[in-house]
Structure formats: C-alpha cells, structure tokens
Design an enzyme around this catalytic site. Structure first.
Site, PDB file in Angstrom:
ATOM      1  N   LYS A 120      52.446 -14.859  61.193  1.00  0.00           N
ATOM      2  CA  LYS A 120      52.320 -13.377  60.357  1.00  0.00           C
ATOM      3  C   LYS A 120      50.837 -12.887  60.104  1.00  0.00           C
ATOM      4  CE  LYS A 120      52.704 -12.968  56.012  1.00  0.00           C
ATOM      5  NZ  LYS A 120      53.225 -12.935  54.578  1.00  0.00           N
ATOM      6  N   ASP A 138      56.838  -9.585  57.011  1.00  0.00           N
ATOM      7  CA  ASP A 138      56.706 -10.330  55.900  1.00  0.00           C
ATOM      8  C   ASP A 138      58.219 -10.087  54.920  1.00  0.00           C
ATOM      9  OD1 ASP A 138      56.831  -7.558  54.826  1.00  0.00           O
ATOM     10  OD2 ASP A 138      55.175  -7.974  53.607  1.00  0.00           O
TER      11      ASP A 138
END
Length: 224
Positions: A120, A138
C-alpha cells in the site's frame, strides 16, 4: 457494478473533484515516503500535525539518520505505534543511503524491500510522487469497494486486483484518491451519509441512510 455504472461512478467523482490530492503533507519524495509510513493506523491530520516541524528540519535520509531514532520519536510521539515507526524510518533511511544513493526509487518492488514499506505504501508513493496508475487500498477504499459493489473482495489485495480490472483508463491516475476521499467524508464506516452521496443511485448498499432530519422522532429525539 455494471461497466457503464463504473464509468458513471468515476465520472461523477471526477466532476466534483477534478484534481484530487493526498492530504498527507510533504516537501519532497522522501518526506512523502516517511509520511505514508507514519500514517499506518493513524489519521492524515495527526501525521501532518507531528511532521510539520520535523520536515522543516529533516528532508533527506542523511538528515534523518543524523537525527537518530530518539530524536525522531520526540517529533512523532503523538502518532500511534511511534516506537516501531521510528525504528523503521531510520532503517529505511539507512537503506536508501546504502542502496539508492539517498534517493527514493521509482520502482514498487524496490520500495517494498525497504523496512516498514508494504504494498500500500509503495503504491501511494508510486502514484503521488511518480505519476504511476497504482491503486493503494486502505480501509476506506476496501470499505467503499465492497459496500458499493464496485470491486468486492475478501482482502485488500483482492480489492486492488478488482479495481485494476474495472477502473476505466481515463480515471486510473486519480482513482484511489477519489475513493479514499469518498470513504473518508461521505461513505463513512459507522454511518454512510447516503443522502449527500453523488453516486447513490449506482451503489448497491442497502438500506440507504436517510438524512438526519428523517431520523428523528416526532418529539425531536434522535433515534438510536
């Protein structure tokens, strides 16, 4: 979600916010990387509050290593998991100096090899700093993708892969910012604000949350 609806979904988000930006503050690519690492399990606002003074003094890996772990902790002690994060930031700074000449590599695999940097974080840096069409999933994007039916998945990688398949090319660059901001301010975790959602008719979520005025009893008390 049908292909035509996906196109309309992003068209509306883009129309409302043509040039979305990350809400994390930084002064260069290195400080962006640090900010994203610090933002894990923390709010962008909380990270920004802690890093404004830090980044005014420390904007290179060399300066961060010179500051040291204890010095960094003093700046970021208001951020969750600050002890571990400080250790990772110093270690990744050392790795940047040793392996990349002090520069942040424009390569996702290389970024993921840095201490404290996962997929991420790497995706955010690749998108924001280097203009790559990556999608960083997220908690907000995971929720929005599943709740709306845009790209359902059991885990973040499944959602990322799903979004890679369905997001139209024209919207790929800013897709994750639109979804994050939509999840943060409209499609909220505990109580989505469906009454002001620009894509309410395209979303699979049921039942839709009514406006606050419709959620009151005749006596004026708010229902649980």
């Amino acid at each position: 979600m049908k292909k035509a609806d996906v196109i309309e979904f992003f068209h509306r988000l883009a129309e409302a916010n043509p040039e979305p930006k990350t809400e994390l503050e930084s002064v260069n690519t290195y400080t962006l990387l640090v900010a994203v690492v610090l933002s894990a399990q923390a709010t962008d606002a909380g990270v920004n509050k802690a890093t404004r003074a830090l980044f005014a003094e420390v904007d290179t890996p060399q300066k961060m290593v010179a500051l040291g772990e204890d010095g960094l902790k003093a700046h970021i002690k208001t951020i969750g998991l600050f002890n571990m994060k400080a250790k990772n930031v110093i270690a990744l700074s050392e790795a940047l100096i040793a392996d990349h000449g002090g520069e942040v590599p424009a390569d996702r695999a290389a970024l993921e090899r840095l201490p404290g940097v996962g997929r991420k974080t790497a995706n955010v840096v690749m998108n924001v700093a280097f203009g790559e069409e990556t999608i960083a999933v997220d908690t907000h994007i995971f929720r929005v993708s599943n709740r709306t039916g845009l790209a359902p998945g059991k885990d973040v990688r499944a959602v990322e892969d799903g979004l890679e398949k369905v997001v139209p090319k024209a919207y790929r660059l800013h897709a994750h910012h639109w979804l994050i901001l939509h999840g943060r301010y409209v499609c909220k975790a505990r109580r989505p604000e469906c009454w002001r959602c620009p894509v309410i008719d395209l979303c699979a979520y049921r039942p839709k949350t009514p406006p606050p005025a419709e959620n009151r009893t005749a006596g004026g008390a708010t229902r649980a």
